[in-house]
Each structure stands twice: as structure tokens, then as C-alpha cells.
Scaffold this motif. Structure first.
Motif, PDB file in Angstrom:
ATOM      1  N   ASP A 166       0.856  -1.183   0.000  1.00 35.31           N
ATOM      2  CA  ASP A 166       0.000   0.000   0.000  1.00 35.31           C
ATOM      3  C   ASP A 166       0.893   1.234   0.000  1.00 35.31           C
ATOM      4  N   THR A 167       0.852   1.990  -1.065  1.00 37.37           N
ATOM      5  CA  THR A 167       1.756   3.134  -1.205  1.00 37.37           C
ATOM      6  C   THR A 167       1.288   4.377  -0.435  1.00 37.37           C
ATOM      7  N   THR A 168       0.115   4.296   0.169  1.00 30.35           N
ATOM      8  CA  THR A 168      -0.371   5.403   0.995  1.00 30.35           C
ATOM      9  C   THR A 168      -0.193   5.118   2.474  1.00 30.35           C
ATOM     10  N   TRP A 169      -0.564   3.928   2.914  1.00 27.91           N
ATOM     11  CA  TRP A 169      -0.603   3.630   4.343  1.00 27.91           C
ATOM     12  C   TRP A 169       0.500   2.687   4.801  1.00 27.91           C
ATOM     13  N   GLY A 170       1.239   2.094   3.880  1.00 29.62           N
ATOM     14  CA  GLY A 170       2.266   1.145   4.264  1.00 29.62           C
ATOM     15  C   GLY A 170       3.669   1.707   4.217  1.00 29.62           C
ATOM     16  N   LEU A 171       4.636   0.854   4.575  1.00 33.63           N
ATOM     17  CA  LEU A 171       6.040   1.246   4.541  1.00 33.63           C
ATOM     18  C   LEU A 171       6.540   1.493   3.125  1.00 33.63           C
ATOM     19  N   LYS A 172       5.849   0.936   2.145  1.00 31.69           N
ATOM     20  CA  LYS A 172       6.248   1.145   0.756  1.00 31.69           C
ATOM     21  C   LYS A 172       6.233   2.626   0.400  1.00 31.69           C
ATOM     22  N   ARG A 173       5.387   3.398   1.055  1.00 33.92           N
ATOM     23  CA  ARG A 173       5.322   4.847   0.819  1.00 33.92           C
ATOM     24  C   ARG A 173       6.678   5.506   1.073  1.00 33.92           C
ATOM     25  N   PHE A 174       7.435   4.948   2.022  1.00 35.31           N
ATOM     26  CA  PHE A 174       8.712   5.549   2.408  1.00 35.31           C
ATOM     27  C   PHE A 174       9.906   4.763   1.875  1.00 35.31           C
ATOM     28  N   GLY A 175       9.636   3.746   1.064  1.00 37.10           N
ATOM     29  CA  GLY A 175      10.710   2.925   0.526  1.00 37.10           C
ATOM     30  C   GLY A 175      11.451   2.157   1.611  1.00 37.10           C
ATOM     31  N   MET A 176      10.742   1.754   2.657  1.00 36.56           N
ATOM     32  CA  MET A 176      11.367   1.074   3.789  1.00 36.56           C
ATOM     33  C   MET A 176      10.910  -0.368   3.871  1.00 36.56           C
ATOM     34  N   THR A 177      11.808  -1.235   4.290  1.00 39.31           N
ATOM     35  CA  THR A 177      11.458  -2.617   4.611  1.00 39.31           C
ATOM     36  C   THR A 177      11.095  -2.692   6.089  1.00 39.31           C
ATOM     37  N   LEU A 178      10.529  -3.828   6.487  1.00 42.63           N
ATOM     38  CA  LEU A 178      10.205  -4.016   7.895  1.00 42.63           C
ATOM     39  C   LEU A 178      11.468  -3.959   8.752  1.00 42.63           C
ATOM     40  N   ASP A 179      12.533  -4.604   8.313  1.00 39.95           N
ATOM     41  CA  ASP A 179      13.775  -4.595   9.089  1.00 39.95           C
ATOM     42  C   ASP A 179      14.305  -3.180   9.279  1.00 39.95           C
TER      43      ASP A 179
END
Length: 283
Positions: A166-179
């Protein structure tokens, strides 16, 4: 048989149904939706406010319902939220009076944060007014990071899974992985407060120019909410601002958490600090 009907009660229910259906309303909105005279609405709202069935936000002066309607109704406010605001707003208003800087209250809403109240109108500093009920990113916001840092890493991973791709609500918006994000959360835990991600400017179209520092509020022993202090980014860095005001903010959060739990100032089980950090291993 004569039909039994209480006209005032019927009108009060009309007001509650209108708030449930349309969300936050002004007096003019309620007049338009219900057709009731404004003088009648003022009397009804006076009773509903006194009984904590309806609340009026100091942030935007709009009325909101605190009752839970049957399934199928539009997302009304829970009574637990009114309990939180009843206990939090006097304390936050005092904090703003003492420090000058305004504070917002956010709650965890699914895998997002939601602004539910603000003392910005009470602050002498003319900062942009927040929008009550605005939903913001849990990973990028100061309040989100404060709440997540007080949760086990497995719970953070669950929020990541729920917003995956989800490019709005997830970490993908910031280009970050969970780690990568978990490493940031460790920094939040060490610092003792949450801040915005550097590339998160909120959910507004334009940069509001503000910085925020947040700590969690514990409801039923879980970090379900957070409170902030807000200031212009150009005034102080988060570290410098925290050196001035973090202790005040933490003490306020503890006071709200205790008040929600029904612990008085003299209560033998009263917290004198926020709970310890959670177990951080992902199972």
C-alpha cells in the motif's frame, strides 16, 4: 389504544442518527439535516452533552456522537473514546496553558492513526489547526511511531503485513522494509518519544512546516493512543525540543493513563512512569 411517544426523546434520537449518518456536524448542519429549529437543537444538545452522549470538539467546534449504533450504521464514536477525551482534555489543556505549545490526541485505528482532539485553538501560537477525525500514516507519524514502539515487534510486523504494497498507508510509501523500520523503532524506544519520519509531511497537500513529538497513552494496558507536542520545525530540532519538554509530556501521558484506569492521584497502584518496553522478538 393511545400511542405512547415522547417527542423530545424522538427528536434526540433524530440528532444521534444524523450524527451517526453524516459524521461531525455544526448546529447549522443539524438544522439542515433534521429540520429542527436551532433553539430546539440547542436544548437537545445541552442535555446530550451533559450526559456525554454527544461531545463538542474544541478543535473544530463540531458535534459528534459517542453512542454505538446497531450494525449498518455509519461509524459512530465509541463510548471508550469519550471516556479518554473526558480524562485527557483537561490535562492537555493545562499542559498547553503551561508550555504554550499545542497538543493533539491520536488513537490507533486499524493500521492507521486518527486525530480525535487537539488543543491547538487554546495555544497562543497560531499553528495550523489539525483536522479532527483525519486519518494519518501509522509508520510515518510521530504518534504512530510512539505507539508502535510500545508494542511487540510482532505487532508491528502484523501492521506491516496488513498494509503490504500500500503506497499510501504502508512502509512502501517511504521505501522502507520491515527490518529497516524496526531499526528506527529501536531508536524511538531509546529516545523515549516518537517523531515524524523525515520525509513524512502528513496527509495534507502542502508541507505544514511543523514538527511533532509524541508519547503513548495506555488504555487497558495497551498503547491505543498517543499525545503530542507540536512546534514549527524552524524553532528547534526534536532533540533540543525534547530536552526542554519531554518530561512534561511523559508526565501528562502517565496522568491520562492513570485517569483512564480510574487511578486517583493518591492511588496505591498509580504509575509514576510509562510501562517498560515490550519484548522485541518476532515469533
Amino acid at each position: 389504544m393511545t400511542e405512547l411517544k415522547n417527542r423530545s426523546l424522538d427528536r434526540g434520537i433524530d440528532v444521534l442518527e444524523t450524527l451517526s449518518r453524516n459524521g461531525a456536524c455544526s448546529l447549522a448542519d443539524l438544522h439542515r439535516h433534521t429540520g429542527l429549529a436551532k433553539s430546539t437543537l440547542r436544548r437537545l444538545l445541552g442535555t446530550l452533552l451533559e450526559r456525554h452522549i454527544v461531545r463538542q470538539s474544541p478543535g473544530d467546534k463540531l458535534f459528534r456522537s459517542n453512542v454505538i449504533f446497531p450494525p449498518g450504521s455509519d461509524a459512530p464514536q465509541a463510548l471508550e473514546l469519550e471516556m479518554l477525551l473526558d480524562r485527557a482534555m483537561p490535562v492537555l489543556s493545562d499542559l498547553t496553558s503551561r508550555l504554550g505549545w499545542p497538543s493533539d490526541i491520536h488513537i490507533v485505528s486499524g493500521s492507521k492513526m486518527r486525530i480525535v482532539e487537539s488543543t491547538r485553538p487554546l495555544s497562543p501560537y497560531r499553528l495550523n489547526h489539525g483536522f479532527v477525525n483525519r486519518v494519518i500514516n501509522i509508520f510515518g507519524s510521530a504518534t504512530g511511531s510512539a505507539c508502535l514502539a510500545a508494542m511487540p515487534n510482532q505487532t508491528i510486523a502484523d501492521h506491516h503485513t496488513a498494509t503490504l504494497d500500500d503506497t499510501t498507508w504502508g512502509l512502501k510509501r517511504f521505501g522502507m522494509t520491515l527490518d529497516t523500520y524496526l531499526r528506527r523503532i529501536e531508536d524511538v524506544r531509546e529516545a523515549g518519544y516518537g517523531t515524524r519520519l523525515s520525509d513524512y509531511l502528513g496527509e495534507t497537500v502542502l508541507d505544514d512546516g511543523l514538527a511533532a513529538m509524541a508519547v503513548p497513552v495506555f488504555l487497558n494496558n495497551w498503547p491505543s493512543a498517543a499525545i503530542t507536542l507540536i512546534w514549527p520545525r524552524s524553532f528547534k530540532s526534536p532533540a533540543d525540543f525534547a530536552a526542554m519538554h519531554l518530561q512534561d509530556l511523559k508526565e501528562t501521558a502517565v496522568q491520562i493513563s492513570n485517569a483512564f484506569a480510574g487511578i486517583g492521584p493518591e492511588g496505591p497502584e498509580e504509575l509514576d512512569r510509562l510501562p517498560d518496553q515490550p519484548e522485541n522478538n518476532i515469533e
